[in-house]
Design a protein around this motif. Structure first.
Motif, PDB file in Angstrom:
ATOM      1  N   LEU A  38     -59.223  10.044  47.768  1.00 33.67           N
ATOM      2  CA  LEU A  38     -59.084   8.989  46.560  1.00 33.67           C
ATOM      3  C   LEU A  38     -60.187   8.627  45.935  1.00 33.67           C
ATOM      4  O   LEU A  38     -60.110   8.631  45.059  1.00 33.67           O
ATOM      5  N   ASP A  39     -60.930   8.022  47.190  1.00 30.98           N
ATOM      6  CA  ASP A  39     -62.092   7.493  46.593  1.00 30.98           C
ATOM      7  C   ASP A  39     -62.524   8.646  46.402  1.00 30.98           C
ATOM      8  O   ASP A  39     -63.731   8.545  44.865  1.00 30.98           O
TER       9      ASP A  39
ATOM     10  N   LEU B 238     -53.508  -4.840  45.131  1.00 33.19           N
ATOM     11  CA  LEU B 238     -54.106  -4.800  43.689  1.00 33.19           C
ATOM     12  C   LEU B 238     -55.678  -4.770  44.264  1.00 33.19           C
ATOM     13  O   LEU B 238     -56.972  -4.714  43.338  1.00 33.19           O
ATOM     14  N   THR B 239     -56.136  -6.242  44.847  1.00 31.59           N
ATOM     15  CA  THR B 239     -57.364  -5.792  44.869  1.00 31.59           C
ATOM     16  C   THR B 239     -57.988  -4.364  45.503  1.00 31.59           C
ATOM     17  O   THR B 239     -59.270  -4.294  44.706  1.00 31.59           O
ATOM     18  N   GLN B 240     -57.475  -3.901  46.354  1.00 26.12           N
ATOM     19  CA  GLN B 240     -58.450  -2.554  47.120  1.00 26.12           C
ATOM     20  C   GLN B 240     -58.279  -1.732  45.566  1.00 26.12           C
ATOM     21  O   GLN B 240     -58.565  -1.050  45.632  1.00 26.12           O
ATOM     22  N   SER B 241     -56.897  -1.377  44.472  1.00 23.63           N
ATOM     23  CA  SER B 241     -56.811  -0.351  43.191  1.00 23.63           C
ATOM     24  C   SER B 241     -57.815  -0.850  42.596  1.00 23.63           C
ATOM     25  O   SER B 241     -58.610  -0.085  41.974  1.00 23.63           O
TER      26      SER B 241
ATOM     27  N   THR C 105     -50.749   3.993  33.583  1.00 20.34           N
ATOM     28  CA  THR C 105     -49.727   3.441  35.358  1.00 20.34           C
ATOM     29  C   THR C 105     -48.713   2.771  35.048  1.00 20.34           C
ATOM     30  O   THR C 105     -48.402   2.228  34.408  1.00 20.34           O
ATOM     31  N   LEU C 106     -47.742   3.581  35.915  1.00 24.08           N
ATOM     32  CA  LEU C 106     -46.382   3.319  35.305  1.00 24.08           C
ATOM     33  C   LEU C 106     -45.319   1.979  36.984  1.00 24.08           C
ATOM     34  O   LEU C 106     -46.259   2.593  37.764  1.00 24.08           O
ATOM     35  N   TYR C 107     -44.942   0.893  36.593  1.00 23.92           N
ATOM     36  CA  TYR C 107     -44.715   0.219  37.953  1.00 23.92           C
ATOM     37  C   TYR C 107     -43.209   0.915  38.020  1.00 23.92           C
ATOM     38  O   TYR C 107     -42.761   0.584  36.206  1.00 23.92           O
ATOM     39  N   GLN C 108     -42.134  -0.499  38.558  1.00 23.73           N
ATOM     40  CA  GLN C 108     -41.320  -1.255  37.931  1.00 23.73           C
ATOM     41  C   GLN C 108     -41.000  -2.545  37.397  1.00 23.73           C
ATOM     42  O   GLN C 108     -41.875  -2.872  37.566  1.00 23.73           O
ATOM     43  N   HIS C 109     -39.528  -2.536  36.925  1.00 21.11           N
ATOM     44  CA  HIS C 109     -39.856  -4.556  35.828  1.00 21.11           C
ATOM     45  C   HIS C 109     -40.157  -5.235  36.532  1.00 21.11           C
ATOM     46  O   HIS C 109     -40.994  -5.995  36.519  1.00 21.11           O
ATOM     47  N   THR C 110     -39.342  -4.899  38.134  1.00 21.01           N
ATOM     48  CA  THR C 110     -39.512  -5.827  38.935  1.00 21.01           C
ATOM     49  C   THR C 110     -40.951  -6.856  39.249  1.00 21.01           C
ATOM     50  O   THR C 110     -41.417  -7.423  40.045  1.00 21.01           O
ATOM     51  N   VAL C 111     -42.141  -5.540  38.940  1.00 18.54           N
ATOM     52  CA  VAL C 111     -43.573  -6.414  38.781  1.00 18.54           C
ATOM     53  C   VAL C 111     -43.809  -7.619  38.562  1.00 18.54           C
ATOM     54  O   VAL C 111     -44.575  -8.281  37.900  1.00 18.54           O
TER      55      VAL C 111
ATOM     56  N   ALA D 230     -52.768 -10.194  36.626  1.00 15.85           N
ATOM     57  CA  ALA D 230     -53.943 -10.501  37.088  1.00 15.85           C
ATOM     58  C   ALA D 230     -55.483  -9.750  36.521  1.00 15.85           C
ATOM     59  O   ALA D 230     -56.100  -9.411  36.168  1.00 15.85           O
ATOM     60  N   TYR D 231     -54.578  -8.290  37.678  1.00 15.08           N
ATOM     61  CA  TYR D 231     -55.307  -7.060  37.753  1.00 15.08           C
ATOM     62  C   TYR D 231     -55.467  -6.735  35.836  1.00 15.08           C
ATOM     63  O   TYR D 231     -57.072  -5.738  36.186  1.00 15.08           O
ATOM     64  N   LEU D 232     -55.081  -7.243  35.243  1.00 13.63           N
ATOM     65  CA  LEU D 232     -55.328  -6.045  34.138  1.00 13.63           C
ATOM     66  C   LEU D 232     -56.590  -6.714  33.349  1.00 13.63           C
ATOM     67  O   LEU D 232     -57.049  -6.767  32.767  1.00 13.63           O
TER      68      LEU D 232
END
Length: 323
Positions: free
Chosen positions: A120-121, A145-148, A164-170, A178-180
């Motif tokens: 991946l890297d 999230l920090t690793q990403s 990026t696609l997440y689920q509603h629960t995020v 905070a990531y964004l």
């Protein structure tokens, strides 16, 4: 004479070393004296005196060394010869592999998190246009999230687009927001859906990495153009159905007392999924999932899990469109 203290010649015992030195100095040594050091005869450091069987004569150290080194030097020569033969045999193939590759492995199995993360890297560092990711699950762990973030900051700063696609629960935790905010780039877009397929990452529409085992210790690196293009189309279909993180997630009002999330759970229950699998599919913890199952049971008047499946299948709630 049986050895009393076996050891290699490179680690001659103190008694053996003392007696051998004594024999070299005197030119001979009595056979009875070396009974405590049988290694001297085993290693042929002493040989019988031809004039008197009661005495032993020392073999010059130069002769012993030459005798011991001869097979080692022969082995070294043989290994050097094999090394040259191997190099000659593979030289034509090395020349071919050094040329620009026209084909790549369509599917590569990646075993172990270290290998997966290294792949991946590398793919992230080589990416020049776009990264597409599907990240199912609930509220994101800060370490994840920090690793990403560390992985994508470089490409995003170079102008690589990230969807990026997440689920509603995020949305129930501050992590993704905070990531964004940390990325703070117009090249980054995030959308959410109620349910997603398993994790998937696509780089420049040419390389895709997907899990091959539930524990995520094994993954597949896909480079076949047809496979990767198919996964891109799957991503885009989910993307069109998803809601941007900057907008409110769609709310499905209860229909006959059944909420949208409970209807999704009901559908998976009928399909035979257990609570843990349902929670994983919908990105929630198992406790929350079971609470919804309990409410669903109370609404439909079920007294058991088996009865609940029957009532769901015959209630028609899965056939009714949302209000």
């Amino acid at each position: 004479m049986k050895p009393t203290h076996p050891h290699p010649i490179t680690e001659l015992c103190d008694e053996g070393a003392r007696l051998y030195a004594s024999a070299l100095g005197a030119g001979r040594i009595a056979r009875t004296e070396v009974e405590t050091a049988p290694c001297l005869l085993e290693f042929a450091l002493l040989h019988p005196d031809p004039d008197d069987a009661k005495w032993l004569r020392p073999v010059p150290p130069s002769s012993v060394l030459a005798q011991r080194l001869r097979p080692i030097e022969r082995e070294i020569r043989d290994r050097r010869r094999v090394t040259i033969e191997l190099s000659d045999a593979f030289e034509p193939f090395m020349a071919i592999s050094a040329q620009p590759s026209v084909t790549t492995h369509a599917i590569t199995v990646l075993e172990g998190l270290q290998t997966i993360n290294a792949t991946l890297d590398t793919a992230t560092a080589q990416c020049t246009e776009e990264i597409l990711t599907i990240q199912p699950g609930g509220v994101r762990n800060l370490d994840v999230l920090t690793q990403s973030l560390e992985r994508v900051e470089g490409p995003v700063s170079r102008g690589v687009r990230l969807r990026t696609l997440y689920q509603h629960t995020v949305r129930h935790g501050p992590g993704v927001f905070a990531y964004l905010e940390r990325l703070h780039s117009g090249h980054v877009q995030v959308r959410t859906l109620e349910e997603l397929i398993d994790r998937m990452i696509i780089f420049d529409r040419s390389v895709a990495v997907i899990p091959a085992r539930r524990d995520r210790q094994v993954a597949l690196e896909l480079r076949h153009p047809g496979l990767v293009e198919y996964l891109v189309s799957v991503f885009n279909q989910f993307w069109q159905l998803a809601t941007p993180l900057t907008e409110e997630a769609p709310y499905t009002p209860p229909n006959d007392g059944i909420t949208g999330i409970q209807r999704s759970i009901a559908k998976l229950l009928v399909e035979g999924y257990v609570d843990e699998a349902i929670a994983r599919r919908l990105g929630m913890n198992v406790r929350t999932c079971r609470a919804h199952v309990a409410k669903l049971s109370a609404t439909l008047g079920s007294n058991s899990r088996a009865q609940l499946g029957y009532l769901i299948a015959h209630s028609g709630i899965l056939d009714k469109p949302p209000n």
